[in-house]
Structures are given as structure tokens and as C-alpha cells.
Design a protein around this motif. Structure first.
Motif, PDB file in Angstrom:
ATOM      1  N   ARG A   8      28.110  -1.938   0.070  1.00  0.00           N
ATOM      2  CA  ARG A   8      29.162  -0.940   0.235  1.00  0.00           C
ATOM      3  C   ARG A   8      28.621   0.261   0.974  1.00  0.00           C
ATOM      4  NH1 ARG A   8      31.951  -0.977  -5.554  1.00  0.00           N
ATOM      5  NH2 ARG A   8      33.137  -2.850  -5.130  1.00  0.00           N
ATOM      6  N   ASP A   9      29.425   0.821   1.788  1.00  0.00           N
ATOM      7  CA  ASP A   9      28.996   1.992   2.541  1.00  0.00           C
ATOM      8  C   ASP A   9      28.561   3.086   1.569  1.00  0.00           C
ATOM      9  OD1 ASP A   9      30.651   4.319   4.823  1.00  0.00           O
ATOM     10  OD2 ASP A   9      28.565   4.009   4.267  1.00  0.00           O
ATOM     11  N   ALA A  11      27.537   5.977   2.279  1.00  0.00           N
ATOM     12  CA  ALA A  11      27.731   7.342   2.774  1.00  0.00           C
ATOM     13  C   ALA A  11      28.829   8.041   1.990  1.00  0.00           C
ATOM     14  CB  ALA A  11      28.088   7.319   4.250  1.00  0.00           C
ATOM     15  N   LYS A  12      28.622   9.310   1.787  1.00  0.00           N
ATOM     16  CA  LYS A  12      29.652  10.094   1.121  1.00  0.00           C
ATOM     17  C   LYS A  12      30.832  10.256   2.082  1.00  0.00           C
ATOM     18  CE  LYS A  12      26.224  12.851  -1.198  1.00  0.00           C
ATOM     19  NZ  LYS A  12      25.566  14.142  -1.238  1.00  0.00           N
ATOM     20  N   PRO A  13      32.008  10.412   1.528  1.00  0.00           N
ATOM     21  CA  PRO A  13      33.129  10.675   2.422  1.00  0.00           C
ATOM     22  C   PRO A  13      32.875  11.996   3.130  1.00  0.00           C
ATOM     23  CG  PRO A  13      33.762  11.013   0.138  1.00  0.00           C
ATOM     24  CD  PRO A  13      32.385  10.444   0.136  1.00  0.00           C
ATOM     25  N   ARG A  15      33.468  15.366   4.699  1.00  0.00           N
ATOM     26  CA  ARG A  15      34.497  16.393   4.618  1.00  0.00           C
ATOM     27  C   ARG A  15      34.113  17.506   5.559  1.00  0.00           C
ATOM     28  NH1 ARG A  15      35.751  19.041  -0.837  1.00  0.00           N
ATOM     29  NH2 ARG A  15      37.983  19.077  -0.538  1.00  0.00           N
ATOM     30  N   ASN A 201      36.249  31.015 -11.679  1.00  0.00           N
ATOM     31  CA  ASN A 201      35.818  29.837 -10.920  1.00  0.00           C
ATOM     32  C   ASN A 201      34.419  29.326 -11.244  1.00  0.00           C
ATOM     33  OD1 ASN A 201      38.146  29.552  -9.090  1.00  0.00           O
ATOM     34  ND2 ASN A 201      37.502  31.563  -8.373  1.00  0.00           N
ATOM     35  N   ARG A 202      33.583  30.159 -11.833  1.00  0.00           N
ATOM     36  CA  ARG A 202      32.195  29.756 -12.009  1.00  0.00           C
ATOM     37  C   ARG A 202      31.752  29.752 -13.471  1.00  0.00           C
ATOM     38  NH1 ARG A 202      32.884  27.937  -7.977  1.00  0.00           N
ATOM     39  NH2 ARG A 202      32.041  28.375  -5.916  1.00  0.00           N
ATOM     40  N   TYR A 334      51.088  18.477  -9.123  1.00  0.00           N
ATOM     41  CA  TYR A 334      50.663  17.261  -9.821  1.00  0.00           C
ATOM     42  C   TYR A 334      50.983  17.377 -11.286  1.00  0.00           C
ATOM     43  CZ  TYR A 334      48.019  16.088  -5.660  1.00  0.00           C
ATOM     44  OH  TYR A 334      47.658  15.783  -4.386  1.00  0.00           O
TER      45      TYR A 334
END
Ligand SMILES: Nc1ncnc2c1ncn2[C@@H]1O[C@H](COP(=O)(O)OP(=O)(O)OP(=O)(O)O)[C@@H](O)[C@H]1O
Ligand SMILES: [Mg+2]
Lengths: 335, 267
Positions: A8-9, A11-13, A15, A201-202, A334
Motif C-alpha cells: 500500500r502506498d 505516503a501520507k496524503p 496536504r 486550541n492547545r 456535521y
């Protein structure tokens, strides 16, 4: 014969980092876009006023008050709750501040008293909602009336003027910069936004606020103390309201029994105009700051564009509705 | 003799006037896979939620590693090494995979600030090793954008991330394909090989029979049958017993061949 397996590839998708950044912050970006469109329209209507830095400066004098309210409101709405008692909390804690300063307290100490009072009122409201299991919408409307009622009974309609505040060191620290391009309170407000951003956020707390607002049952199953998170949210709103109250007294040198009342709808509008939806689990803190700026500019903008004050509410409504439609098309829901 | 890992003693729980769990005593030993079976509404999920601290029992005691626990809750049970895949999956759909995996147990640097990089890379590794999908996972994807089986993969991966002493799986294979179901069983085997324990709830008795070392059958809130695998010759026998329990409320109405001693529920 060896069996051939197709790997399987690994590589990360890939972005595009800029695209990813815009995508992750799309709500804040669309709020920014609304601000730009609004400022452009005002500038077209009256170029001389909106190219004059003094116009912006006058907004920056009062904008911090809204920001101290809006930052914790973004948290609490993300957490799936709402607090409509913040105007009374703001009035109540700044009352304590004004009384203390009038009676000769050190203004720093008076501010500390106000913040602690805001924290206590917030935790009281939070415990009422969480332990009595009340709807926060209705319970906080009740608390807002109740606390404002106490103020009215106590103050008997009298305001407190403290003109000497201007001469204090505390004033020059928090609200100085009369001759500077940007009044000092704006830096404190920006600091508050920065702190809020890291918390939102952190920090573990922000992550749990998102989880609780998204699905409280799942959060409880994964060991998050949902009650504690909810009470903390009300406490945070209490602290923000107290700071907003203190800054409003620092700007006006007067405390009125109505202090805070006028912020109920504009502060909430700022949260939603900024791109935080009402359903919980998602939101944007930077958007909230941008939303505060939008809402603060409307009043200045309407007057400066040559219209009378009678048009202010009309433009509030127009901009809020248009920006909600904008967010609706921008942010997918969502749920 | 193996050691008791967890034990429930005379636990009762009712919702209003529904007695979901009635005077149940149950234990899990170290390195053991317990299969918990029973009809819909028998009280299986309620029972494991009592063990995992989500529900407080109305009465009864919980022992973990020999210690009686008090003021038991979900956070404490996770700290004590119990991880659970709940029937509802306990995910937060509008959040990223990373946030879902670390919710309630964030990796922090200082003062509660999260180590975002580490959380991201750990989630990526975990999803590569365990995640149920043919596509390459981006841990920043929102759970709402995943398929049902992929979501289940996130919940299972989350439970396997911590080297828990006990993993509770409440119908973990319902939305999964045959391949993924096999994968779950190999994970359970790996957990067992490490000497850890598992409670497996399932409606497919053949699956439960294959994977478990011991069975407990729950019926209308009560344990009606407990048996070691060595006492039950085949899955069919287990099924026949469950049928007769469902009809009569207890075993033994029909001649069912069970080897060795079967213990009836205490009442
Ligand atoms: N939160 C709740 N409030 C009220 N009643 C509940 C609640 N959760 C479960 N029950 C009731 O308790 C009983 C046991 O439910 P439980 O979910 O434990 O069954 P279960 O064995 O897990 O069933 P299933 O195989 O369908 O998942 C049922 O009668 C159910 O209706
Ligand atoms: Mg169940």
C-alpha cells in the motif's frame, strides 16, 4: 513462487499547508471576509472618515469590553451551554469595583475583588445549572433578572462616579495611552484573546470543552468530568464579565446600575457573526474576536457614514443575518 | 491459579422501575477472555458500564485488583487500567480522529497544554496499525466523515492504545466486515497473549464461543449460567442452553449436555 503482494502506498496524503490552514480556520476566515466587506462598504459611503485613523481609535476604546465578554462566550457556546446572565454579572462585579475605588481602595485590589466576585457569581450560576440540572438558557435568564434586581435594590438608581480613577497608576496601566495610536486596553484585550486561543486550541480544557459540547454522553463515558467542565465554563464567563465591567468603568469613570445591560445581544451576536455555530462542539476564538470588531464597528460606521443613530439597529440586523447566511454556506454541519 | 483482576459482588441497578441488573456477581481473572451473552435488554451493557464507572450501582461492591473501590467513576476506571469500547462507540463526531483518541486522556507537556505533535503522530501510527480502512488515514479527519466501520476502528484503536489490563468490548463487531471482524479477534488474541483480560459482549454465539475462555449468560438482569469453555463441548450446546433459558427462565428444562459443573445464578 513467492506471492507478490502489492504494498500500500505508505505516503501520507499530501496536504497543501496553506490550503490546510485556511480549511482548518475557514470559519474565522469567513468572519474576516465579512469584516473586510463591511469596512469597504463604509469606506465607499464616507471615504474621509474611514481613512482617518481616529475613527478606528474610537472603536478601539470600547472594543476591549466586548472582547472580554465574547472570548468566554465562545467557550461556553462551544461547550453546548449558554450564559445569559453575563450582563448582570458584569454589572455586579463592576459595582464592587466602583464602590471599592470610591471608598479609597487601591484600584488593583478593587479589580482583584471584582474578578473574584465574577468567579463566584459564575460558579454559583454554573452550580445552579449543573447540579439542579436546569436548562442553561432559562436558568441564566432568571439569574440575569435576579442579579440585576439585587443591583437595583442596592443602588436605588444611583450611579457611582469616580473621576479620580484617571489619576491612578492602575488606570495608566490598563486604560492609558490617551495620546497613543492604540489605547492600552486594546493590548490587554489582545492578550486575553491570545490566552483564550491557547486555552481553546492547545489546552486540555479547550479540548474537553469541544468534546462535552459535541457529545456529553460520549465525554462522560471516556472519563471526562462533564459537570466540572460545565461549571468551569460558567466561571470563565463570570471572570470575563468582571473584566469587561472593570474596563467599562475605566473607560467611562462612571458605574451605572445598568452597566452591562446593553451588551446582552451585541456580545452574543458577535459570537455567531464570528462563525461559532449555536449547536455546540465547534467554534472559533479568532472568529469571536473578529465578530466583536464587526459588531463594534457597526455603530461607529453607521454614524460616520452620515446616517443617524436610528439606523444602527437596522444595520445590526442586516449584518448579523447576512453573515449567518454566509457561514451557513461556508461551514458544513456535521451532526 | 490465576489472579482475580476485577470482581462485581451482588451488584444491582435499576432505571426507574426497570431492574436492569439484579444481584449480579461476576469476575474476570488475569489473562482471561470472558464472553458475556444474553438477549437484547438483558442488562449486559448496564453491567459493564457499572464496571467501567459510567453508572453507579444502586447496591453492591466492585473490586479491582483485590481492592474494594469507592466513589468509582469512568476516569478512575481508566486510570486503573480498564478501557472500554462502548456499544454507542463514545465518539465525538465533529472532532478529529486525534481528539477522539485522546479525549479524557490528553498527552500534555506542562500545565495541561497538549503535545499536539505527539498526539498527531501517535494517532497516525495507531490508525495505520489498527484502523479499519483501505485508504491512508489522515488523523486530522473529522470522525463525522468516516464510515461506520471506520468509526468503530477509531473506538477500538483508542481502547488498544493504552496497554490496559482489562479491555471491555460491547458488541465491537456489529458494523464490521468479515475481514475486520477477524482483525478484531486477532487483536483480542494479542491482548490475551500479553496476559491482559477481555470482556467480550456479542450476539454471534459462534464468535463468542471461539474467542472466550469462559461464558456468562445474562437473562433479565440476572446471571443464569456461568461455564468454562472446557465445560461446553460446542457453540451449539451453548445456543441450546440459551434457548431453554429464554423459554423457561432457567436451564435444565430440556436435557442439554454440558460437561462438568455449571453454576446457576445465585438466585
Ligand atoms: N439509560 C437508561 N434509562 C432507562 N432504561 C435503560 C437505560 N439503559 C438501559 N435501560 C434498560 O435497562 C435494560 C438493560 O439494558 P442494557 O442496555 O443493559 O441491555 P443489553 O443487554 O446491553 O441489550 P443489547 O443486547 O440490546 O445491547 C433494558 O430493559 C433497557 O431498556
Ligand atoms: Mg447493550
Amino acid at each position: 513462487m513467492a506471492v507478490v503482494s502489492v504494498p500500500r502506498d505508505p505516503a501520507k496524503p499530501r496536504r497543501n499547508p496553506i490550503r490546510a490552514f485556511v480549511n482548518d480556520n475557514r470559519r474565522a476566515f469567513s468572519a474576516g471576509l465579512i469584516l473586510i466587506i463591511m469596512l469597504a462598504s463604509f469606506t465607499l459611503a464616507n471615504p474621509s472618515v474611514f481613512t482617518n485613523p481616529l475613527t478606528y481609535r474610537s472603536v478601539f476604546v470600547t472594543l476591549p469590553v466586548a472582547i472580554f465578554l465574547v472570548v468566554p462566550l465562545v467557550f461556553i457556546i462551544t461547550g453546548g451551554e449558554i450564559d445569559l446572565a453575563f450582563p448582570a454579572t458584569m454589572g455586579f462585579s463592576s459595582w464592587a469595583f466602583a464602590i471599592a475605588v470610591r471608598d479609597g481602595w487601591d484600584p488593583f485590589a478593587a479589580m482583584a475583588v471584582a474578578v473574584v466576585l465574577g468567579l463566584l457569581l459564575g460558579s454559583l450560576i454554573g452550580m445552579l445549572v449543573v447540579y439542579a440540572n436546569l436548562s442553561s438558557l432559562i436558568a441564566t435568564i432568571g439569574m440575569n433578572f435576579f442579579l440585576r434586581g439585587l443591583i437595583n435594590i442596592g443602588a436605588q438608581g444611583f450611579s457611582i462616579a469616580i473621576p479620580d480613577l484617571r489619576k491612578t497608576f492602575m488606570y495608566s496601566v490598563f486604560s492609558g495611552g490617551a495620546n497613543a495610536a492604540i489605547p492600552y486596553q486594546m493590548f490587554w484585550a489582545l492578550g486575553f484573546v491570545l490566552l483564550g486561543w491557547f486555552l481553546y486550541n492547545r489546552h486540555r480544557f479547550g479540548a474537553r470543552v469541544h468534546c462535552v459540547g459535541d457529545n456529553p454522553d460520549s465525554s462522560a463515558e471516556m472519563g471526562i468530568n462533564v459537570k466540572r467542565v460545565r461549571i468551569s465554563l460558567f466561571m470563565f464567563v463570570g471572570v470575563g464579565a468582571a473584566l469587561a465591567g472593570v474596563f467599562s468603568v475605566l473607560i467611562n469613570f462612571v458605574w451605572w446600575p445598568t452597566t452591562g445591560d446593553g451588551f446582552l445581544l451585541p456580545a452574543l451576536a458577535a459570537v455567531f457573526v464570528g462563525g461559532t455555530p449555536a449547536w455546540g462542539g465547534v467554534g472559533t476564538l479568532v472568529g469571536g474576536a473578529v465578530g466583536s470588531t464587526i459588531v463594534s464597528f457597526i455603530e461607529t460606521g453607521v454614524i460616520a457614514a452620515g446616517l443617524t443613530g436610528f439606523y444602527t439597529q437596522f444595520f445590526y440586523g442586516l449584518i448579523i443575518i447576512l453573515s449567518l447566511i454566509g457561514h451557513r454556506f461556508n461551514g458544513r454541519r456535521y451532526r | 491459579m490465576s489472579k482475580r483482576l476485577v470482581e462485581l459482588k451482588s451488584v444491582t441497578k435499576s432505571y426507574g422501575n426497570v431492574n436492569a441488573v439484579e444481584n449480579v456477581s461476576l469476575y474476570v481473572d488475569e489473562g482471561e477472555v470472558l464472553g458475556l451473552i444474553g438477549d437484547n435488554g438483558a442488562g449486559k451493557s448496564t453491567l459493564i458500564k457499572i464496571l467501567s464507572g459510567v453508572h453507579a450501582p444502586d447496591s453492591g461492591e466492585i473490586y479491582v485488583k483485590g481492592q474494594k473501590v469507592s466513589r468509582w467513576n469512568a476516569a478512575k476506571s481508566r486510570e486503573a487500567g480498564i478501557e472500554t469500547v462502548y456499544q454507542d462507540r463514545a465518539l465525538v463526531a465533529q472532532q478529529t480522529i486525534v481528539r477522539n483518541i485522546f479525549m479524557g486522556r490528553e498527552i500534555t507537556n506542562f500545565l495541561g497544554f497538549m503535545d499536539m505533535k505527539k498526539q498527531h503522530s501517535e494517532a497516525e501510527r495507531l490508525m495505520r496499525e489498527i484502523g479499519f480502512t483501505s485508504k491512508v488515514f489522515n488523523p486530522s479527519s473529522l470522525v463525522a466523515t468516516l464510515s461506520g466501520g471506520e468509526r468503530q476502528g477509531v473506538a477500538i484503536a483508542r481502547a488498544l492504545y493504552y496497554d490496559a489490563d482489562l479491555i471491555i468490548l460491547d458488541e465491537p463487531t456489529t458494523a464490521l466486515s468479515l475481514t475486520e471482524t477477524q482483525k478484531v479477534f486477532s487483536f483480542i488474541q494479542a491482548v490475551k497473549d500479553k496476559g491482559r483480560s477481555v470482556i467480550f459482549i456479542g450476539h454471534n454465539i459462534y464468535h463468542v464461543y471461539d474467542i472466550a475462555d469462559r461464558f456468562a449468560v445474562l437473562d433479565r438482569g440476572k446471571v443464569v449460567l456461568e461455564a468454562l469453555k472446557s465445560e461446553v463441548p460446542s457453540a451449539e450446546i451453548l445456543i441450546q442452553n440459551m434457548h431453554s433459558i429464554a423459554r423457561t427462565g432457567h436451564i435444565g428444562a430440556e436435557p442439554v449436555e454440558l460437561r462438568g459443573g455449571i453454576r446457576l445464578g445465585d438466585n
